[in-house]
Design a protein around this motif. Structure first.
Motif, PDB file in Angstrom:
ATOM      1  N   TYR A  19      -3.336  13.305 -14.663  1.00 14.81           N
ATOM      2  CA  TYR A  19      -2.325  13.370 -13.592  1.00 14.81           C
ATOM      3  C   TYR A  19      -2.995  13.634 -12.248  1.00 14.81           C
ATOM      4  N   PHE A  20      -3.852  14.669 -12.219  1.00 17.79           N
ATOM      5  CA  PHE A  20      -4.474  15.085 -10.972  1.00 17.79           C
ATOM      6  C   PHE A  20      -5.359  13.987 -10.388  1.00 17.79           C
ATOM      7  N   PHE A  21      -6.139  13.334 -11.257  1.00 17.43           N
ATOM      8  CA  PHE A  21      -7.011  12.270 -10.759  1.00 17.43           C
ATOM      9  C   PHE A  21      -6.200  11.058 -10.300  1.00 17.43           C
ATOM     10  N   GLY A  22      -5.125  10.754 -11.014  1.00 18.75           N
ATOM     11  CA  GLY A  22      -4.254   9.663 -10.582  1.00 18.75           C
ATOM     12  C   GLY A  22      -3.639   9.941  -9.225  1.00 18.75           C
ATOM     13  N   ALA A  23      -3.120  11.173  -9.052  1.00 13.51           N
ATOM     14  CA  ALA A  23      -2.507  11.556  -7.772  1.00 13.51           C
ATOM     15  C   ALA A  23      -3.544  11.586  -6.657  1.00 13.51           C
ATOM     16  N   ALA A  24      -4.740  12.095  -6.965  1.00  7.91           N
ATOM     17  CA  ALA A  24      -5.802  12.135  -5.959  1.00  7.91           C
ATOM     18  C   ALA A  24      -6.204  10.726  -5.544  1.00  7.91           C
ATOM     19  N   GLY A  25      -6.250   9.804  -6.514  1.00 11.88           N
ATOM     20  CA  GLY A  25      -6.582   8.414  -6.200  1.00 11.88           C
ATOM     21  C   GLY A  25      -5.541   7.759  -5.315  1.00 11.88           C
ATOM     22  N   VAL A  26      -4.261   8.006  -5.618  1.00  9.25           N
ATOM     23  CA  VAL A  26      -3.175   7.449  -4.794  1.00  9.25           C
ATOM     24  C   VAL A  26      -3.298   7.953  -3.363  1.00  9.25           C
ATOM     25  N   LEU A  27      -3.479   9.272  -3.204  1.00 11.69           N
ATOM     26  CA  LEU A  27      -3.553   9.865  -1.865  1.00 11.69           C
ATOM     27  C   LEU A  27      -4.828   9.463  -1.125  1.00 11.69           C
ATOM     28  N   PHE A  28      -5.958   9.501  -1.838  1.00 10.59           N
ATOM     29  CA  PHE A  28      -7.243   9.201  -1.201  1.00 10.59           C
ATOM     30  C   PHE A  28      -7.292   7.758  -0.703  1.00 10.59           C
ATOM     31  N   PHE A  29      -7.066   6.807  -1.624  1.00  2.00           N
ATOM     32  CA  PHE A  29      -7.134   5.393  -1.233  1.00  2.00           C
ATOM     33  C   PHE A  29      -5.970   5.017  -0.316  1.00  2.00           C
ATOM     34  N   PHE A  56     -11.117  -7.681   7.743  1.00  2.00           N
ATOM     35  CA  PHE A  56     -10.230  -6.531   7.918  1.00  2.00           C
ATOM     36  C   PHE A  56      -9.211  -6.451   6.791  1.00  2.00           C
ATOM     37  N   TYR A  57      -8.504  -7.551   6.518  1.00  2.00           N
ATOM     38  CA  TYR A  57      -7.460  -7.539   5.497  1.00  2.00           C
ATOM     39  C   TYR A  57      -8.038  -7.462   4.088  1.00  2.00           C
ATOM     40  N   SER A  58      -9.263  -7.966   3.910  1.00  2.00           N
ATOM     41  CA  SER A  58      -9.911  -7.843   2.596  1.00  2.00           C
ATOM     42  C   SER A  58     -10.213  -6.383   2.290  1.00  2.00           C
ATOM     43  N   ILE A  59     -10.770  -5.675   3.275  1.00  2.00           N
ATOM     44  CA  ILE A  59     -11.072  -4.248   3.088  1.00  2.00           C
ATOM     45  C   ILE A  59      -9.781  -3.459   2.870  1.00  2.00           C
ATOM     46  N   LEU A  60      -8.773  -3.764   3.674  1.00  2.00           N
ATOM     47  CA  LEU A  60      -7.466  -3.102   3.513  1.00  2.00           C
ATOM     48  C   LEU A  60      -6.902  -3.363   2.114  1.00  2.00           C
ATOM     49  N   GLY A  61      -7.007  -4.605   1.655  1.00  2.00           N
ATOM     50  CA  GLY A  61      -6.496  -4.973   0.329  1.00  2.00           C
ATOM     51  C   GLY A  61      -7.198  -4.236  -0.794  1.00  2.00           C
ATOM     52  N   ILE A  62      -8.511  -4.008  -0.646  1.00  2.00           N
ATOM     53  CA  ILE A  62      -9.272  -3.287  -1.680  1.00  2.00           C
ATOM     54  C   ILE A  62      -8.733  -1.863  -1.831  1.00  2.00           C
ATOM     55  N   PHE A  63      -8.506  -1.183  -0.709  1.00  2.00           N
ATOM     56  CA  PHE A  63      -8.022   0.210  -0.778  1.00  2.00           C
ATOM     57  C   PHE A  63      -6.573   0.275  -1.271  1.00  2.00           C
ATOM     58  N   ILE A  64      -5.758  -0.702  -0.894  1.00  2.00           N
ATOM     59  CA  ILE A  64      -4.388  -0.753  -1.418  1.00  2.00           C
ATOM     60  C   ILE A  64      -4.421  -0.980  -2.923  1.00  2.00           C
ATOM     61  N   PHE A  65      -5.312  -1.881  -3.379  1.00  2.00           N
ATOM     62  CA  PHE A  65      -5.441  -2.158  -4.817  1.00  2.00           C
ATOM     63  C   PHE A  65      -5.771  -0.885  -5.596  1.00  2.00           C
ATOM     64  N   PHE A  66      -6.767  -0.115  -5.117  1.00  2.00           N
ATOM     65  CA  PHE A  66      -7.164   1.098  -5.833  1.00  2.00           C
ATOM     66  C   PHE A  66      -6.079   2.178  -5.767  1.00  2.00           C
ATOM     67  N   SER A  67      -5.327   2.202  -4.686  1.00  2.00           N
ATOM     68  CA  SER A  67      -4.214   3.141  -4.595  1.00  2.00           C
ATOM     69  C   SER A  67      -3.128   2.798  -5.616  1.00  2.00           C
ATOM     70  N   VAL A  68      -2.797   1.509  -5.728  1.00  2.00           N
ATOM     71  CA  VAL A  68      -1.792   1.061  -6.707  1.00  2.00           C
ATOM     72  C   VAL A  68      -2.309   1.283  -8.125  1.00  2.00           C
ATOM     73  N   TRP A  69      -3.597   1.009  -8.356  1.00  2.00           N
ATOM     74  CA  TRP A  69      -4.206   1.205  -9.679  1.00  2.00           C
ATOM     75  C   TRP A  69      -4.111   2.680 -10.100  1.00  2.00           C
ATOM     76  N   SER A  70      -4.342   3.593  -9.157  1.00  2.00           N
ATOM     77  CA  SER A  70      -4.218   5.025  -9.445  1.00  2.00           C
ATOM     78  C   SER A  70      -2.774   5.389  -9.771  1.00  2.00           C
ATOM     79  N   LEU A  71      -1.825   4.773  -9.068  1.00  2.00           N
ATOM     80  CA  LEU A  71      -0.404   5.012  -9.352  1.00  2.00           C
ATOM     81  C   LEU A  71      -0.043   4.531 -10.757  1.00  2.00           C
ATOM     82  N   ILE A  72      -0.604   3.402 -11.167  1.00  2.00           N
ATOM     83  CA  ILE A  72      -0.347   2.864 -12.512  1.00  2.00           C
ATOM     84  C   ILE A  72      -0.871   3.823 -13.573  1.00  2.00           C
TER      85      ILE A  72
END
Length: 198
Positions: A19-29, A56-72
Motif C-alpha cells: 500500500y505504502f509503496f503504491g501510494a508513494a509511487g502515485v504521489l512521487f511520479f 516534453f510530452y514523452s517525458i511527461l507521459g513516462i511519469f504519468i505512466f508510472f503514476s498510473v502503474w502505481s495506482l494499479i
C-alpha cells in the motif's frame, strides 16, 4: 434449509508495505508529472520546435505512466480466503472475486520473490520473500507473493496441506524497504513545496 458457509481456514490481509509503496509511487511520479506539466506554459511561449514538444510530452507521459502503474498496484491488492473446498481471491477495491475449487488445483510451486532495485550501482533491499504459482487443471496459473499478502507463510502452509502436498517450512520473509519509503516521502514533500512555491 439455509446454505451454511464452509469454515474459513485463513483470511489474509494485504501487506501494508505494498500500500505504502503504491501510494508513494502515485504521489512521487504524479508530483513530477504535475511539475513538468506546469512548466508547459513558459515552454510554449518560447520559440520551440516540434522535436521539443515531442520530447516534453514523452517525458511527461513516462511519469504519468508510472503514476498510473502505481495506482494499479493499490487497486489490485488482494484478500485471499482459504476454506476446505475453495480458494477465494478478492480485489475489494475493484469489486472483483475469483473462486477456485481446490480440486481444480493440479499443483503448487514456490520460488524466491525479492524486490531489490539497483539505483546508481547501489542495491536497495525492499522485500525478501516468496512467490507461489498455483497451476490449475485448465493450464491457467494464479500467482501470489509475500509482498502483497501479510500472512503469506500461514496461507501457503495451509494451502499445501489442503492440496495434499508437502509443506515448505523454510520461510524467510522480510519487509526491509522502510528507509527507502521514508526517503521517497521526503522527496515527495520537497517536490510538493517546490511545485507550489515555484
Amino acid at each position: 434449509m439455509p446454505n451454511i458457509s464452509p469454515p474459513i481456514l485463513i483470511k489474509t490481509t494485504p501487506n501494508p508495505m505494498s500500500y505504502f509503496f503504491g501510494a508513494a509511487g502515485v504521489l512521487f511520479f504524479g508530483c513530477i508529472a504535475l511539475y513538468i506539466f506546469s512548466s508547459l506554459q513558459p515552454v510554449s511561449n518560447q520559440s520551440t520546435t516540434n522535436t521539443d514538444h515531442i520530447v516534453f510530452y514523452s517525458i511527461l507521459g513516462i511519469f504519468i505512466f508510472f503514476s498510473v502503474w502505481s495506482l494499479i498496484i493499490i487497486l489490485k491488492l488482494k484478500i485471499v480466503i482459504l476454506t476446505h473446498q475453495e480458494l477465494i481471491i478478492q480485489h475489494p477495491l475493484l469489486f472483483l472475486k475469483k473462486i477456485i475449487p481446490l480440486h481444480k488445483i493440479s499443483n503448487i510451486e514456490e520460488k524466491e520473490f525479492n524486490i531489490n532495485p539497483k539505483i546508481k550501482r547501489k542495491t536497495y533491499e525492499i522485500h525478501k520473500g516468496n512467490q507461489c504459482i498455483i497451476n490449475l487443471n485448465n493450464k491457467q496459473q494464479i500467482i501470489l507473493n509475500s509482498f502483497e499478502i501479510l500472512e503469506y507463510e500461514d496461507l501457503m502452509k495451509k494451502l499445501f496441506i489442503a492440496n495434499n502436498q508437502s509443506v515448505n517450512n523454510n520461510y524467510e520473509i522480510k519487509n526491509e524497504g522502510y528507509v527507502v519509503l521514508i526517503m521517497i516521502s521526503l522527496l515527495i514533500v520537497v517536490l510538493v513545496i517546490f511545485t507550489i512555491f515555484r
